[in-house]
Design an enzyme around this catalytic site. Structure first.
Site, mmCIF file in Angstrom:
data_model
loop_
_atom_site.group_PDB
_atom_site.id
_atom_site.type_symbol
_atom_site.label_atom_id
_atom_site.label_comp_id
_atom_site.label_asym_id
_atom_site.label_seq_id
_atom_site.Cartn_x
_atom_site.Cartn_y
_atom_site.Cartn_z
ATOM 1 N N SER A 119 0.821 -1.209 0.000
ATOM 2 C CA SER A 119 0.000 0.000 0.000
ATOM 3 C C SER A 119 0.855 1.259 0.000
ATOM 4 O O SER A 119 0.392 2.317 -0.415
ATOM 5 C CB SER A 119 -0.946 0.012 1.199
ATOM 6 N N HIS A 140 -3.448 -3.325 -5.571
ATOM 7 C CA HIS A 140 -3.672 -2.821 -4.213
ATOM 8 C C HIS A 140 -5.145 -2.911 -3.841
ATOM 9 O O HIS A 140 -5.967 -2.158 -4.344
ATOM 10 C CB HIS A 140 -3.166 -1.373 -4.104
ATOM 11 N N GLU A 152 -6.528 -0.936 -6.965
ATOM 12 C CA GLU A 152 -5.672 -0.073 -7.784
ATOM 13 C C GLU A 152 -4.681 -0.979 -8.530
ATOM 14 O O GLU A 152 -3.950 -1.743 -7.891
ATOM 15 C CB GLU A 152 -4.911 0.919 -6.906
ATOM 16 N N ASN A 190 -4.574 6.161 -1.089
ATOM 17 C CA ASN A 190 -3.812 6.420 0.135
ATOM 18 C C ASN A 190 -3.106 7.774 0.113
ATOM 19 O O ASN A 190 -2.856 8.371 1.161
ATOM 20 C CB ASN A 190 -2.786 5.308 0.382
HETATM 21 N N1 CAA Z 1 -13.886 -10.223 5.319
HETATM 22 C C1 CAA Z 1 -14.915 -10.847 4.759
HETATM 23 N N2 CAA Z 1 -16.186 -10.577 5.046
HETATM 24 C C2 CAA Z 1 -16.408 -9.634 5.953
HETATM 25 C C3 CAA Z 1 -15.382 -8.945 6.589
HETATM 26 C C4 CAA Z 1 -14.078 -9.265 6.232
HETATM 27 N N3 CAA Z 1 -13.014 -8.655 6.774
HETATM 28 N N4 CAA Z 1 -15.900 -8.062 7.446
HETATM 29 C C5 CAA Z 1 -17.232 -8.205 7.360
HETATM 30 N N5 CAA Z 1 -17.537 -9.163 6.458
HETATM 31 C C6 CAA Z 1 -18.835 -9.622 6.058
HETATM 32 C C7 CAA Z 1 -19.551 -10.113 7.270
HETATM 33 O O1 CAA Z 1 -20.103 -11.401 7.019
HETATM 34 C C8 CAA Z 1 -20.635 -9.086 7.470
HETATM 35 O O2 CAA Z 1 -21.868 -9.604 7.814
HETATM 36 P P1 CAA Z 1 -22.196 -10.079 9.332
HETATM 37 O O3 CAA Z 1 -21.778 -8.983 10.268
HETATM 38 O O4 CAA Z 1 -23.657 -10.279 9.263
HETATM 39 O O5 CAA Z 1 -21.435 -11.324 9.544
HETATM 40 C C9 CAA Z 1 -20.806 -8.485 6.087
HETATM 41 O O6 CAA Z 1 -19.533 -8.552 5.482
HETATM 42 C C10 CAA Z 1 -21.259 -7.057 6.088
HETATM 43 O O7 CAA Z 1 -20.529 -6.372 7.083
HETATM 44 P P2 CAA Z 1 -21.052 -5.057 7.693
HETATM 45 O O8 CAA Z 1 -22.472 -5.195 8.106
HETATM 46 O O9 CAA Z 1 -20.071 -4.578 8.685
HETATM 47 O O10 CAA Z 1 -21.079 -4.161 6.375
HETATM 48 P P3 CAA Z 1 -21.344 -2.645 6.250
HETATM 49 O O11 CAA Z 1 -22.453 -2.459 5.337
HETATM 50 O O12 CAA Z 1 -21.410 -2.015 7.597
HETATM 51 O O13 CAA Z 1 -20.007 -2.128 5.519
HETATM 52 C C11 CAA Z 1 -17.746 -1.627 5.272
HETATM 53 C C12 CAA Z 1 -18.771 -2.413 6.057
HETATM 54 C C13 CAA Z 1 -17.755 -2.047 3.802
HETATM 55 C C14 CAA Z 1 -16.392 -1.975 5.871
HETATM 56 C C15 CAA Z 1 -18.084 -0.104 5.336
HETATM 57 O O14 CAA Z 1 -18.229 0.255 6.672
HETATM 58 C C16 CAA Z 1 -17.005 0.736 4.712
HETATM 59 O O15 CAA Z 1 -16.978 0.929 3.510
HETATM 60 N N6 CAA Z 1 -16.067 1.262 5.536
HETATM 61 C C17 CAA Z 1 -14.932 2.017 5.050
HETATM 62 C C18 CAA Z 1 -13.800 1.062 4.846
HETATM 63 C C19 CAA Z 1 -12.612 1.734 4.215
HETATM 64 O O16 CAA Z 1 -12.551 2.936 4.011
HETATM 65 N N7 CAA Z 1 -11.613 0.909 3.896
HETATM 66 C C20 CAA Z 1 -10.392 1.389 3.346
HETATM 67 C C21 CAA Z 1 -9.345 1.331 4.399
HETATM 68 S S1 CAA Z 1 -7.842 2.047 3.835
HETATM 69 C C22 CAA Z 1 -7.061 0.778 3.106
HETATM 70 O O17 CAA Z 1 -7.441 -0.353 3.115
HETATM 71 C C23 CAA Z 1 -5.832 1.183 2.412
HETATM 72 C C24 CAA Z 1 -4.616 0.595 2.941
HETATM 73 O O18 CAA Z 1 -3.732 0.409 2.162
HETATM 74 C C25 CAA Z 1 -4.400 0.365 4.401
#
Ligand code: CAA
Length: 284
Positions: A119, A140, A152, A190
């Site tokens: 990342s 990514h 990405e 990022n």
């Molecule tokens: N892996 C697989 N499945 C998953 C999971 C995971 N890690 N986490 C959750 N799930 C599944 C679960 O089964 C969950 O259902 P249950 O709770 O009923 O078991 C289902 O997905 C839905 O989960 P949520 O109800 O929590 O879903 P949501 O609608 O609330 O959305 C989200 C969750 C998509 C994470 C949303 O909150 C979101 O978009 N958040 C922002 C995340 C973000 O910005 N990420 C980028 C981070 S930065 C990055 O990654 C860059 C880097 O290089 C570090």
């Protein structure tokens, strides 16, 4: 090039998520971890999320079992020799990644595509360890990989068109929405998100606002799906600090530098969800 078999190296949160996407899309996948125990842990994690889909009626039991069955585990990098695409998701450090890409370059077929999920490191520097850097590309994924649509596809200085388009097409095949970009610090998201999250943490102290209120502020006032403190806990405070440091080193932009509060949290072991405590406390 048609991808029939994929290798995923490193089955932590990101690697396990990527392997999950591959097996769900019907692709035979070899996952490599450094111990059997870590491999099994990743398989359990994938099985758990797929079972939740069955419980929610979005996946059939037979499809779930077939998907889990497509994942083979190994501790040997040599077992990835016949993969058409290898995606690396190991520790975010240049030296071990370069060593791994040199090894993959030696043991895989010359036309196989080698992708890094880094990342914040330079894909070009990782690719330079390979004799054939034209087949190295960045893929990514975002955390949590199974849920976030974006990948990405990062073109390093010497990435060839064949590898680049193979990675792009594969991301689409596993249900993602890829975008094309060049190898610059932080790539696209990022480069914007890391200084933004750092600003959020600085505001915590400056405006004397609580994490709960800051999260509510950004959700209710800016439409974020989750607040910045919740997001940092999800990503991992250590992961974010490390990425910030890497970007600061490359850009020298002050906003990239991790705020002292986050560095202190990292040093104290308050890493977020994975350690049970970050801005918030987690019981599971
Ligand atoms: N892996 C697989 N499945 C998953 C999971 C995971 N890690 N986490 C959750 N799930 C599944 C679960 O089964 C969950 O259902 P249950 O709770 O009923 O078991 C289902 O997905 C839905 O989960 P949520 O109800 O929590 O879903 P949501 O609608 O609330 O959305 C989200 C969750 C998509 C994470 C949303 O909150 C979101 O978009 N958040 C922002 C995340 C973000 O910005 N990420 C980028 C981070 S930065 C990055 O990654 C860059 C880097 O290089 C570090």
């Amino acid at each position: 090039m048609e991808v029939r078999k994929v290798g995923v190296i490193g089955l932590g949160a990101m690697g396990a998520g990527i392997a999950q996407l591959c097996v769900e899309a019907g692709v035979d996948t070899v996952g490599r971890e450094i111990s059997d125990e870590l491999g099994e842990r990743a398989r359990d994690r994938i099985g758990h999320f797929l079972t939740r889909k069955v419980e929610k009626g979005t996946l059939g039991q037979a499809e779930r079992d077939a998907a889990v069955g497509r994942l083979a585990l190994t501790t040997e990098v040599g077992d990835l020799a016949d993969c058409d695409l290898v995606i690396e998701a190991i520790v975010e450090e240049l030296a071990p990644k370069r060593e791994l890409f040199a090894e993959l370059d030696r043991l895989t077929r010359p036309e196989a595509v080698l992708a890094t999920n880094t990342s914040a490191l330079s894909v070009t520097e990782i690719a330079a360890a390979a004799e054939r850097p034209q087949r190295v590309v960045g893929m990514h994924f975002f955390n949590p990989a199974p849920l976030m649509p974006l990948v990405e596809i990062v073109r390093a200085e010497l990435t060839g068109d064949e590898a680049f388009e193979t990675a792009f097409a594969f991301a689409e095949r596993i249900g993602k929405t890829p975008i094309r970009c060049h190898d610059t610090p932080g790539f696209v998201v990022n480069r914007v998100l890391i200084p933004l999250l750092n600003d959020c943490v600085r505001v915590l102290d400056e405006a004397r606002v609580s994490p709960e209120d800051l999260d509510q502020g950004m959700q209710g006032g800016a439409g974020w799906p989750m607040g910045p403190c919740t997001l940092l806990d999800l990503v991992g405070i250590d992961v974010h600090v490390h990425a910030s440091e890497a970007l600061f080193e490359k850009t020298r932009a002050p906003r990239m530098a991790p705020p002292p509060r986050l560095v202190a949290m990292k040093n104290a072991g308050l890493l977020g969800r994975k350690s049970g405590r970050g801005f918030y406390t987690y019981e599971d």
